[in-house]
Every structure is written in structure tokens, then in C-alpha cells.
Write a protein that holds these residues in place. Structure first.
Motif, mmCIF file in Angstrom:
data_model
loop_
_atom_site.group_PDB
_atom_site.id
_atom_site.type_symbol
_atom_site.label_atom_id
_atom_site.label_comp_id
_atom_site.label_asym_id
_atom_site.label_seq_id
_atom_site.Cartn_x
_atom_site.Cartn_y
_atom_site.Cartn_z
ATOM 1 N N ASP A 104 0.846 -1.186 0.000
ATOM 2 C CA ASP A 104 0.000 0.000 0.000
ATOM 3 C C ASP A 104 0.887 1.243 0.000
ATOM 4 O OD1 ASP A 104 -1.557 2.242 1.500
ATOM 5 O OD2 ASP A 104 -3.108 0.800 0.930
ATOM 6 N N LYS A 105 0.490 2.262 -0.733
ATOM 7 C CA LYS A 105 1.321 3.457 -0.866
ATOM 8 C C LYS A 105 1.458 4.240 0.433
ATOM 9 C CE LYS A 105 -2.509 6.213 -2.777
ATOM 10 N NZ LYS A 105 -2.952 6.991 -3.956
ATOM 11 N N ARG A 106 0.637 3.932 1.428
ATOM 12 C CA ARG A 106 0.790 4.586 2.722
ATOM 13 C C ARG A 106 1.887 3.928 3.567
ATOM 14 N NH1 ARG A 106 -5.306 3.828 4.504
ATOM 15 N NH2 ARG A 106 -4.904 1.967 3.245
ATOM 16 N N ILE A 107 2.189 2.679 3.265
ATOM 17 C CA ILE A 107 3.157 1.909 4.040
ATOM 18 C C ILE A 107 4.457 1.708 3.283
ATOM 19 C CG2 ILE A 107 3.609 -0.374 5.053
ATOM 20 C CD1 ILE A 107 1.674 1.282 6.666
ATOM 21 N N CYS A 108 4.334 1.379 2.017
ATOM 22 C CA CYS A 108 5.493 1.021 1.192
ATOM 23 C C CYS A 108 6.004 2.257 0.461
ATOM 24 C CB CYS A 108 5.105 -0.084 0.218
ATOM 25 S SG CYS A 108 6.465 -0.747 -0.740
ATOM 26 N N THR A 109 6.757 3.094 1.163
ATOM 27 C CA THR A 109 7.347 4.296 0.577
ATOM 28 C C THR A 109 8.864 4.205 0.697
ATOM 29 O OG1 THR A 109 7.392 5.578 2.628
ATOM 30 C CG2 THR A 109 5.332 5.612 1.347
ATOM 31 N N LEU A 135 13.131 -5.431 0.297
ATOM 32 C CA LEU A 135 14.568 -5.155 0.213
ATOM 33 C C LEU A 135 14.955 -4.738 -1.199
ATOM 34 C CD1 LEU A 135 17.254 -5.155 1.713
ATOM 35 C CD2 LEU A 135 17.540 -7.556 1.071
ATOM 36 N N HIS A 136 14.392 -5.392 -2.190
ATOM 37 C CA HIS A 136 14.674 -5.045 -3.592
ATOM 38 C C HIS A 136 14.180 -3.638 -3.906
ATOM 39 C CE1 HIS A 136 14.855 -6.707 -7.992
ATOM 40 N NE2 HIS A 136 15.390 -5.508 -7.887
ATOM 41 N N LEU A 137 13.023 -3.294 -3.396
ATOM 42 C CA LEU A 137 12.490 -1.944 -3.606
ATOM 43 C C LEU A 137 13.417 -0.880 -3.023
ATOM 44 C CD1 LEU A 137 8.695 -2.471 -2.866
ATOM 45 C CD2 LEU A 137 9.659 -1.637 -5.011
ATOM 46 N N MET A 138 14.052 -1.202 -1.909
ATOM 47 C CA MET A 138 14.946 -0.237 -1.293
ATOM 48 C C MET A 138 16.298 -0.187 -2.013
ATOM 49 S SD MET A 138 16.828 -0.050 2.367
ATOM 50 C CE MET A 138 18.201 -0.868 1.579
ATOM 51 N N MET A 139 16.826 -1.356 -2.382
ATOM 52 C CA MET A 139 18.164 -1.423 -2.949
ATOM 53 C C MET A 139 18.203 -1.042 -4.427
ATOM 54 S SD MET A 139 20.032 -2.216 -0.394
ATOM 55 C CE MET A 139 21.571 -2.642 -1.203
ATOM 56 N N ALA A 140 17.144 -1.346 -5.141
ATOM 57 C CA ALA A 140 17.138 -1.090 -6.589
ATOM 58 C C ALA A 140 15.801 -0.503 -7.019
ATOM 59 C CB ALA A 140 17.433 -2.376 -7.351
ATOM 60 N N PRO A 141 15.463 0.697 -6.538
ATOM 61 C CA PRO A 141 14.149 1.289 -6.840
ATOM 62 C C PRO A 141 13.930 1.574 -8.314
ATOM 63 C CG PRO A 141 15.604 2.896 -5.818
ATOM 64 C CD PRO A 141 16.283 1.575 -5.689
ATOM 65 N N LYS A 142 15.009 1.728 -9.086
ATOM 66 C CA LYS A 142 14.857 1.979 -10.519
ATOM 67 C C LYS A 142 14.494 0.705 -11.274
ATOM 68 C CE LYS A 142 18.009 5.940 -10.737
ATOM 69 N NZ LYS A 142 19.236 6.511 -11.367
ATOM 70 N N ASP A 143 14.827 -0.438 -10.696
ATOM 71 C CA ASP A 143 14.564 -1.722 -11.354
ATOM 72 C C ASP A 143 13.217 -2.320 -10.972
ATOM 73 O OD1 ASP A 143 17.093 -1.557 -12.501
ATOM 74 O OD2 ASP A 143 18.037 -2.656 -10.855
ATOM 75 N N LEU A 144 12.690 -1.916 -9.832
ATOM 76 C CA LEU A 144 11.435 -2.481 -9.348
ATOM 77 C C LEU A 144 10.592 -1.383 -8.716
ATOM 78 C CD1 LEU A 144 9.818 -5.160 -8.855
ATOM 79 C CD2 LEU A 144 10.858 -5.192 -6.567
ATOM 80 N N LYS A 145 9.383 -1.230 -9.208
ATOM 81 C CA LYS A 145 8.447 -0.246 -8.670
ATOM 82 C C LYS A 145 7.459 -0.941 -7.735
ATOM 83 C CE LYS A 145 10.375 2.895 -11.168
ATOM 84 N NZ LYS A 145 11.323 3.844 -10.525
ATOM 85 N N ARG A 146 6.827 -0.130 -6.907
ATOM 86 C CA ARG A 146 5.892 -0.677 -5.929
ATOM 87 C C ARG A 146 4.794 -1.494 -6.603
ATOM 88 N NH1 ARG A 146 1.093 1.002 -4.159
ATOM 89 N NH2 ARG A 146 1.280 2.925 -5.369
#
Length: 216
Positions: A104-109, A174-185
Motif C-alpha cells: 500500500d502506498k501509505r506503508i510502502c514508501t 529489500l529489492h524496492l529499497m536497494m534497486a528502486p529503478k529496477d522495481l516499482k511498488r
């Protein structure tokens, strides 16, 4: 003359607002600078307050960090529990809601993921952090195990399936944090849902849960 009740309430409300602003600034700094790089001076500057105000609300950096972790943990727990409650009684709908809530965009930022990872890195050597993280983790994992038990086909190890789901969700964070350009929410959410489809094909499609036979 004593302080009136309205004045006292106003003072307490202002104090609560200031504390929350400092906690939000701490989340920002943890995401930006990491655990060791975050200082009370950084937090004060980010919050637009003096160092004295920070010290008034939180005597030490450690107290501020503990309260920040507690705030993140309480928010996360409240969020997924509310999602479960809204999903109703069907275990497929509940598991779908639980997994979806993680993205959820309120939690996963980015800022909250960064702060979580900063705390995870310190939890092993800091009992207070470990206790705050573990209390939420154990409750969450027990819930996933229970739902997988209700959904598993004969012969499936529901506890093992639950562990894989929890690890999959943590890995996507972890992937969202480490590689935000490669994986979107949104992509991470789609991947998590696809995993549910692959594990329980009779109860999920990529569009959502399938009602159990006999369920109206």
C-alpha cells in the motif's frame, strides 16, 4: 492561577504534534543518512526546530530512535490488521488482503523502507529494536501460517508455504529499497500476487481470490 483544562489539552496536543514531526524527520534522515549517520542535529534541522526542542521531547538519540521504530511498527501492525478485518472471513480473501497491504502506498514508501532497513541492520545487536521488530513479526507470521493452513491442499506443508510467502515479501521490500529503478511498488505488488496464484492456483487468479466451493 492554575492552567485551565482547555489550555492543558492544547499544550498536550502541541507536544504530540511536535513529537510526531520529530519522528517523521527521523524517518527521513534514516532513509537518507543511515543509522550511524543520523544525528539529533540533522533531525532538528530537518524538522525546522532547535536542538533544544529536540532535547526537550527526547533526551537522547536512542530514545528518539526507539520511539520512531515503535511508531513504524504500530503503524504497520495496525495497517495489516485493518486489511484483514476488512477482508472478511474467507482465508483466500484475507491472505490476498494481507499480501496487498504490504505494498500500500501509505506503508510502502522509499523513506519508510529505508528507515525499516536501518533498524533491521541494528536489531541483531540491540535487544530493544529486536523486541519491537519480533513482536510484530511473530504475530504476522502466525497469521500467515494460519491462513496457509486453511488454504493448503492435502500433502502441502502449510508452515513451509507460509515461511516462503513471508520471505518473498521481505525480499521484495529489500529489492524496492536497494534497486528502486529496477522495481516499482506496483510491480512488486503484482509479483507478490502472482506468487499466491502459483502456490494456491485453485484459490487465486491474478485478478484476486476465488471463492471456495459452496461459498456464495
Amino acid at each position: 492561577m492554575g492552567v485551565t483544562a482547555p489550555a492543558r489539552a492544547q499544550r498536550q496536543n502541541t507536544k504530540a504534534i511536535r513529537r510526531q514531526e520529530l519522528i517523521e524527520a527521523t524517518i527521513d534522515q534514516l532513509a537518507k543518512r543511515g543509522f550511524e549517520g543520523t544525528t539529533l542535529a540533522d533531525v532538528a534541522t530537518a524538522a525546522g526546530m532547535s536542538r533544544g526542542i529536540v532535547n526537550f521531547h527526547f533526551d537522547t538519540k536512542e530514545k528518539l530512535l526507539v520511539e520512531t521504530l515503535r511508531t513504524l511498527s504500530d503503524e504497520y501492525r495496525g495497517h495489516w490488521k485493518a486489511a484483514l478485518k476488512a477482508a472478511g472471513a474467507d482465508p483466500a480473501a484475507r491472505l490476498w488482503a494481507l499480501v496487498s497491504a504490504d505494498f500500500d502506498k501509505r506503508i510502502c514508501t522509499p523513506r519508510k523502507l529505508g528507515a525499516w532497513c536501518a533498524f533491521w541492520g541494528e536489531a541483531k545487536s540491540r535487544p530493544t529494536y529486536r523486541e519491537l521488530c519480533s513482536a510484530n513479526d511473530e504475530d504476522y507470521q502466525a497469521t500467515v501460517i494460519e491462513l496457509c493452513r486453511d488454504l493448503a491442499a492435502p500433502g502441502q506443508d502449510h508452515a513451509a508455504l507460509a515461511r516462503v510467502i513471508v520471505c518473498m515479501l521481505e525480499g521484495l521490500w529489500l529489492h524496492l529499497m536497494m534497486a528502486p529503478k529496477d522495481l516499482k511498488r506496483e510491480q512488486a505488488l503484482a509479483s507478490a500476487r502472482y506468487h499466491l496464484v502459483s502456490v494456491f492456483p485453485r484459490r487465486f487468479t491474478v485478478d484476486g481470490p476465488i471463492a471456495a466451493e459452496g461459498t456464495p
